[in-house]
Motif scaffolding. Structure first.
Motif, mmCIF file in Angstrom:
data_model
loop_
_atom_site.group_PDB
_atom_site.id
_atom_site.type_symbol
_atom_site.label_atom_id
_atom_site.label_comp_id
_atom_site.label_asym_id
_atom_site.label_seq_id
_atom_site.Cartn_x
_atom_site.Cartn_y
_atom_site.Cartn_z
ATOM 1 N N LYS A 176 0.842 -1.201 0.000
ATOM 2 C CA LYS A 176 0.000 0.000 0.000
ATOM 3 C C LYS A 176 0.877 1.251 0.000
ATOM 4 O O LYS A 176 0.613 2.206 -0.731
ATOM 5 N N ALA A 177 1.941 1.233 0.800
ATOM 6 C CA ALA A 177 2.850 2.378 0.857
ATOM 7 C C ALA A 177 3.545 2.596 -0.485
ATOM 8 O O ALA A 177 3.774 3.747 -0.890
ATOM 9 N N LEU A 178 3.880 1.513 -1.192
ATOM 10 C CA LEU A 178 4.499 1.665 -2.510
ATOM 11 C C LEU A 178 3.541 2.346 -3.479
ATOM 12 O O LEU A 178 3.941 3.243 -4.236
ATOM 13 N N PHE A 179 2.287 1.908 -3.484
ATOM 14 C CA PHE A 179 1.296 2.538 -4.371
ATOM 15 C C PHE A 179 1.097 4.006 -4.001
ATOM 16 O O PHE A 179 0.971 4.857 -4.873
ATOM 17 N N ASP A 180 1.073 4.306 -2.702
ATOM 18 C CA ASP A 180 0.824 5.679 -2.249
ATOM 19 C C ASP A 180 2.008 6.606 -2.482
ATOM 20 O O ASP A 180 1.829 7.774 -2.799
ATOM 21 N N LYS A 181 3.245 6.098 -2.320
ATOM 22 C CA LYS A 181 4.422 6.963 -2.323
ATOM 23 C C LYS A 181 5.200 6.991 -3.634
ATOM 24 O O LYS A 181 6.007 7.889 -3.851
ATOM 25 N N SER A 182 4.979 6.025 -4.518
ATOM 26 C CA SER A 182 5.721 6.037 -5.779
ATOM 27 C C SER A 182 5.232 7.192 -6.646
ATOM 28 O O SER A 182 4.090 7.638 -6.520
ATOM 29 N N TYR A 183 6.100 7.667 -7.536
ATOM 30 C CA TYR A 183 5.690 8.748 -8.433
ATOM 31 C C TYR A 183 4.597 8.257 -9.385
ATOM 32 O O TYR A 183 3.668 8.988 -9.719
ATOM 33 N N GLY A 184 4.697 7.002 -9.788
ATOM 34 C CA GLY A 184 3.705 6.409 -10.676
ATOM 35 C C GLY A 184 3.869 4.911 -10.715
ATOM 36 O O GLY A 184 4.811 4.358 -10.141
ATOM 37 N N TYR A 185 2.947 4.260 -11.400
ATOM 38 C CA TYR A 185 3.025 2.807 -11.544
ATOM 39 C C TYR A 185 2.198 2.362 -12.741
ATOM 40 O O TYR A 185 1.302 3.065 -13.196
ATOM 41 N N ALA A 186 2.558 1.191 -13.255
ATOM 42 C CA ALA A 186 1.816 0.551 -14.343
ATOM 43 C C ALA A 186 1.403 -0.825 -13.838
ATOM 44 O O ALA A 186 2.242 -1.574 -13.322
#
Length: 179
Positions: A51-61
């Motif tokens: 959850k923290a990765l999704f919230d804190k990353s600049y973006g994701y695919a």
């Protein structure tokens, strides 16, 4: 036998590169978007630290349905959704051709996190390509705690089904289409 493998490789390369990349109907795009929401929830359910990765990353695919198969020569393909600062910005196509010791087929989910705008822009400009030395972390409880960004990207995968001897992400190429 070698001639058959060369022919198979050429066919797979043509199929993966000539197929319409973004020729989906609106209903197909909506299904990919819905599947990406479900995949995100399943990644977080499998490893709450994501959850923290999704919230804190600049973006994701997110590629919710990647199919991979091969026997000596193989390929993989999937469609996904790209997010920038948690806002949907486009659709993406993943393709991969591989040669080597491999047999079987599998289905999996893949998420690529982008550490910065620069890393996401490389992806959006279809300049991101994974080489053979790129590895993905298989998601299970706590696995994302050990995942690290490499050249601004981090890849995590989740098995959906199938059995295949070989599960690398090396050789993957991406195409991006803005919304």
């Amino acid at each position: 036998m070698k001639t058959l493998n060369v022919i198979w490789l050429m066919v797979m390369a043509c199929v993966l590169n000539i197929m319409p990349i973004f020729g989906q109907s609106e209903s197909q795009k909506n299904k990919i978007i819905a599947d990406s929401h479900k995949a995100k929830a399943e990644f977080i359910a499998a490893d709450s630290l994501m959850k923290a990765l999704f919230d804190k990353s600049y973006g994701y695919a997110i590629f919710p349905n990647v199919g991979k198969g091969g026997f000596g020569v193989g390929g993989a393909a999937g469609n996904g959704v790209v997010y920038e600062q948690n806002q949907m910005v486009g659709m993406a196509k993943l393709s991969q051709v591989s040669i080597g010791f491999q047999a079987g087929g599998q289905a999996y989910r893949e998420v690529i996190f982008f550490e910065s705008k620069k890393a996401l822009d490389r992806f959006k400009n279809s300049q991101l390509e994974f080489s053979a030395d790129v590895s993905a972390v298989a998601v299970k409880s706590g696995a994302s705690a050990n995942a690290k960004y490499a050249k601004g990207v981090m890849v995590l995968t989740m098995q959906k089904g199938g059995l295949m001897y070989e599960a690398s992400v090396g050789g993957q190429k991406f195409k991006f289409k803005p919304m």
